[in-house]
Design a protein around this motif. Structure first.
Motif, PDB file in Angstrom:
ATOM      1  N   ALA A  30      37.700  78.424  33.287  1.00 37.14           N
ATOM      2  CA  ALA A  30      36.731  79.125  34.131  1.00 37.14           C
ATOM      3  C   ALA A  30      36.406  78.301  35.379  1.00 37.14           C
ATOM      4  O   ALA A  30      36.257  78.847  36.479  1.00 37.14           O
ATOM      5  CB  ALA A  30      35.462  79.407  33.341  1.00 37.14           C
ATOM      6  N   GLU A  31      36.309  76.979  35.207  1.00 37.86           N
ATOM      7  CA  GLU A  31      36.083  76.115  36.363  1.00 37.86           C
ATOM      8  C   GLU A  31      37.307  76.101  37.276  1.00 37.86           C
ATOM      9  O   GLU A  31      37.184  76.138  38.498  1.00 37.86           O
ATOM     10  CB  GLU A  31      35.732  74.697  35.904  1.00 37.86           C
ATOM     11  CG  GLU A  31      34.375  74.580  35.239  1.00 37.86           C
ATOM     12  CD  GLU A  31      33.248  74.976  36.184  1.00 37.86           C
ATOM     13  OE1 GLU A  31      33.223  74.489  37.334  1.00 37.86           O
ATOM     14  OE2 GLU A  31      32.389  75.784  35.776  1.00 37.86           O
ATOM     15  N   ASP A  32      38.494  76.064  36.687  1.00 40.23           N
ATOM     16  CA  ASP A  32      39.724  76.059  37.486  1.00 40.23           C
ATOM     17  C   ASP A  32      39.840  77.303  38.356  1.00 40.23           C
ATOM     18  O   ASP A  32      40.387  77.247  39.465  1.00 40.23           O
ATOM     19  CB  ASP A  32      40.950  75.964  36.578  1.00 40.23           C
ATOM     20  CG  ASP A  32      41.123  74.590  35.955  1.00 40.23           C
ATOM     21  OD1 ASP A  32      40.532  73.627  36.475  1.00 40.23           O
ATOM     22  OD2 ASP A  32      41.854  74.479  34.941  1.00 40.23           O
ATOM     23  N   ARG A  33      39.329  78.432  37.855  1.00 41.19           N
ATOM     24  CA  ARG A  33      39.427  79.680  38.617  1.00 41.19           C
ATOM     25  C   ARG A  33      38.606  79.656  39.898  1.00 41.19           C
ATOM     26  O   ARG A  33      38.781  80.511  40.766  1.00 41.19           O
ATOM     27  CB  ARG A  33      39.023  80.863  37.745  1.00 41.19           C
ATOM     28  CG  ARG A  33      40.025  81.206  36.659  1.00 41.19           C
ATOM     29  CD  ARG A  33      39.857  82.640  36.171  1.00 41.19           C
ATOM     30  NE  ARG A  33      38.554  82.876  35.581  1.00 41.19           N
ATOM     31  CZ  ARG A  33      38.257  82.662  34.293  1.00 41.19           C
ATOM     32  NH1 ARG A  33      39.203  82.197  33.469  1.00 41.19           N
ATOM     33  NH2 ARG A  33      37.059  82.901  33.821  1.00 41.19           N
ATOM     34  N   ARG A  34      37.745  78.678  40.042  1.00 43.12           N
ATOM     35  CA  ARG A  34      36.949  78.559  41.264  1.00 43.12           C
ATOM     36  C   ARG A  34      37.739  77.922  42.412  1.00 43.12           C
ATOM     37  O   ARG A  34      37.316  77.977  43.568  1.00 43.12           O
ATOM     38  CB  ARG A  34      35.691  77.713  40.998  1.00 43.12           C
ATOM     39  CG  ARG A  34      34.785  78.230  39.898  1.00 43.12           C
ATOM     40  CD  ARG A  34      33.633  77.248  39.635  1.00 43.12           C
ATOM     41  NE  ARG A  34      32.871  77.611  38.455  1.00 43.12           N
ATOM     42  CZ  ARG A  34      31.821  78.444  38.465  1.00 43.12           C
ATOM     43  NH1 ARG A  34      31.423  78.972  39.604  1.00 43.12           N
ATOM     44  NH2 ARG A  34      31.179  78.731  37.331  1.00 43.12           N
ATOM     45  N   VAL A  35      38.879  77.329  42.095  1.00 43.91           N
ATOM     46  CA  VAL A  35      39.592  76.533  43.102  1.00 43.91           C
ATOM     47  C   VAL A  35      40.256  77.401  44.168  1.00 43.91           C
ATOM     48  O   VAL A  35      40.086  77.154  45.376  1.00 43.91           O
ATOM     49  CB  VAL A  35      40.637  75.620  42.432  1.00 43.91           C
ATOM     50  CG1 VAL A  35      41.417  74.845  43.492  1.00 43.91           C
ATOM     51  CG2 VAL A  35      39.957  74.648  41.471  1.00 43.91           C
ATOM     52  N   ALA A  36      41.032  78.402  43.769  1.00 41.74           N
ATOM     53  CA  ALA A  36      41.759  79.204  44.762  1.00 41.74           C
ATOM     54  C   ALA A  36      40.834  79.882  45.768  1.00 41.74           C
ATOM     55  O   ALA A  36      41.121  79.857  46.977  1.00 41.74           O
ATOM     56  CB  ALA A  36      42.652  80.224  44.064  1.00 41.74           C
ATOM     57  N   PRO A  37      39.708  80.488  45.338  1.00 41.26           N
ATOM     58  CA  PRO A  37      38.792  81.055  46.337  1.00 41.26           C
ATOM     59  C   PRO A  37      38.219  80.004  47.272  1.00 41.26           C
ATOM     60  O   PRO A  37      37.995  80.277  48.464  1.00 41.26           O
ATOM     61  CB  PRO A  37      37.683  81.688  45.475  1.00 41.26           C
ATOM     62  CG  PRO A  37      38.340  81.986  44.167  1.00 41.26           C
ATOM     63  CD  PRO A  37      39.302  80.854  43.964  1.00 41.26           C
ATOM     64  N   ALA A  38      37.990  78.792  46.759  1.00 43.09           N
ATOM     65  CA  ALA A  38      37.478  77.720  47.625  1.00 43.09           C
ATOM     66  C   ALA A  38      38.511  77.334  48.679  1.00 43.09           C
ATOM     67  O   ALA A  38      38.166  77.053  49.834  1.00 43.09           O
ATOM     68  CB  ALA A  38      37.090  76.505  46.780  1.00 43.09           C
ATOM     69  N   VAL A  39      39.790  77.333  48.296  1.00 41.00           N
ATOM     70  CA  VAL A  39      40.854  77.066  49.269  1.00 41.00           C
ATOM     71  C   VAL A  39      40.942  78.210  50.279  1.00 41.00           C
ATOM     72  O   VAL A  39      41.109  77.981  51.487  1.00 41.00           O
ATOM     73  CB  VAL A  39      42.205  76.848  48.558  1.00 41.00           C
ATOM     74  CG1 VAL A  39      43.350  76.765  49.574  1.00 41.00           C
ATOM     75  CG2 VAL A  39      42.167  75.578  47.708  1.00 41.00           C
ATOM     76  N   ALA A  40      40.819  79.445  49.802  1.00 37.39           N
ATOM     77  CA  ALA A  40      40.882  80.598  50.707  1.00 37.39           C
ATOM     78  C   ALA A  40      39.820  80.513  51.795  1.00 37.39           C
ATOM     79  O   ALA A  40      40.051  80.925  52.941  1.00 37.39           O
ATOM     80  CB  ALA A  40      40.717  81.895  49.910  1.00 37.39           C
ATOM     81  N   ALA A  41      38.678  79.943  51.462  1.00 34.67           N
ATOM     82  CA  ALA A  41      37.575  79.853  52.425  1.00 34.67           C
ATOM     83  C   ALA A  41      37.872  78.911  53.583  1.00 34.67           C
ATOM     84  O   ALA A  41      37.233  78.996  54.637  1.00 34.67           O
ATOM     85  CB  ALA A  41      36.298  79.414  51.712  1.00 34.67           C
ATOM     86  N   VAL A  42      38.830  77.992  53.410  1.00 37.09           N
ATOM     87  CA  VAL A  42      39.121  77.013  54.479  1.00 37.09           C
ATOM     88  C   VAL A  42      40.468  77.262  55.149  1.00 37.09           C
ATOM     89  O   VAL A  42      40.972  76.404  55.873  1.00 37.09           O
ATOM     90  CB  VAL A  42      39.052  75.566  53.938  1.00 37.09           C
ATOM     91  CG1 VAL A  42      37.666  75.267  53.398  1.00 37.09           C
ATOM     92  CG2 VAL A  42      40.114  75.315  52.870  1.00 37.09           C
ATOM     93  N   LEU A  43      41.055  78.437  54.931  1.00 38.51           N
ATOM     94  CA  LEU A  43      42.371  78.711  55.524  1.00 38.51           C
ATOM     95  C   LEU A  43      42.384  78.614  57.052  1.00 38.51           C
ATOM     96  O   LEU A  43      43.388  78.152  57.622  1.00 38.51           O
ATOM     97  CB  LEU A  43      42.873  80.078  55.074  1.00 38.51           C
ATOM     98  CG  LEU A  43      43.276  80.179  53.590  1.00 38.51           C
ATOM     99  CD1 LEU A  43      43.801  81.573  53.275  1.00 38.51           C
ATOM    100  CD2 LEU A  43      44.322  79.120  53.225  1.00 38.51           C
TER     101      LEU A  43
END
Length: 297
Positions: A30-43
């Motif tokens: 569940a914590e790992d699933r937070r990573v991709a959206p966080a990366v998307a925010a800094v594209l």
């Protein structure tokens, strides 16, 4: 001094040591699933870094990674894969890790705290190069030393961190701050922050290689075919790109001296390998440009 987000305690995982194994894994996932959206925010910031690197490499300059611990290991891994995947010279994208090669498998005492060590690693840089500092906390002294030295040499600077308030941000022309928040295990930045670093570096280097013409569509045209599996992939790539049978692609590859890109242009333009090679030389190795050059002499 403020505590980096990665060092804060995660309220969602406070009971992780008392959970059954499957529930524990669900919590980590569940914590790992937070990573991709966080990366998307800094594209948008990542795109800026890509443009800096493309301009540098296209002009004959280099990109250097600097990191310590997990961040440094991710940088070394990313740089190491670029030669076999995209045929890039080992000296074009160079990774530096605090403590050197021994730090790939063991912690090197005090290396990440050594500002001068970072500065020394960046002494090979020159104006026009790009320095990419990787640090989860955004404050690693080794990385700070490298970025200061790189900037003094006239190189562009990029910081990849997991801290929007990174102390080293003023040293970066572009700060890619992936806010992954507290780790499942407090301070264990090999987890979400490490995953974010890998996603960012993979995306950065891949986008740079695509922009430099090291692919045709989504196919690897410049990979180094160093074994039977990869030689088979060369032929498969040619069949996928051209729709021609494997035997025709194998023949074209042989006529091109084993160079996938030359064989590809020869097949698509229906021209001899020597003509295809000259067209690629005129167009900086970009397949679409070479094909246009041959169709519009």
């Amino acid at each position: 001094m403020s505590v980096p987000p990665t060092e804060e305690r995660n309220p969602h995982t406070a009971d992780i040591d008392r959970l059954p194994t499957l529930d524990m894994l669900r919590l980590i996932n569940a914590e790992d699933r937070r990573v991709a959206p966080a990366v998307a925010a800094v594209l948008p910031r990542l795109a800026e870094a890509v443009e800096l690197a493309v301009a540098a490499l296209r002009a004959g300059h280099r990109m250097h990674y600097f990191g310590a611990g997990t961040s440094g290991r991710m940088a070394v891994l990313d740089a190491a894969e670029l030669h076999p995947t995209f045929g890039v010279g080992h000296d074009r994208v160079v990774a530096h890790i605090a403590g050197g090669l021994p730090a790939l498998h063991d912690a090197v005492e005090g290396a990440e705290d050594d500002v001068e060590l970072g500065a020394a690693a960046a002494r090979a840089m020159s104006a026009g190069d790009v320095a990419v500092g990787t640090t989860a906390s955004g404050g690693t002294p080794y990385v700070g030393g490298a970025l200061r030295a790189a900037r003094a040499a006239g190189a562009a600077t990029v910081l990849v961190s997991a801290n929007p308030a990174a102390a080293l941000a003023p040293l970066a022309d572009v700060h890619i701050a992936v806010d992954t928040g507290p780790e499942a295990i407090t301070g264990s930045t090999r987890m979400k922050a490490g995953t974010a670093q890998k996603l960012v570096l993979n995306a950065l280097s891949t986008a740079v290689m695509v922009r430099l013409g090291r692919t045709y569509s989504n196919l690897m045209t410049d990979m180094v075919a160093s074994n039977a599996k990869l030689r088979g992939r060369q032929v498969r790539m040619l069949t996928q790109a051209t729709g021609l049978p494997a035997h025709a692609c194998t023949t074209a590859l042989a006529e091109a001296g084993g160079e996938s890109k030359v064989a590809l242009v020869a097949l698509l333009a229906q021209t001899p390998a020597a003509t295809a090679r000259r067209a690629l030389e005129r167009t900086d190795g970009v397949v679409h440009a070479a094909l246009s050059d041959l169709r519009n002499p």
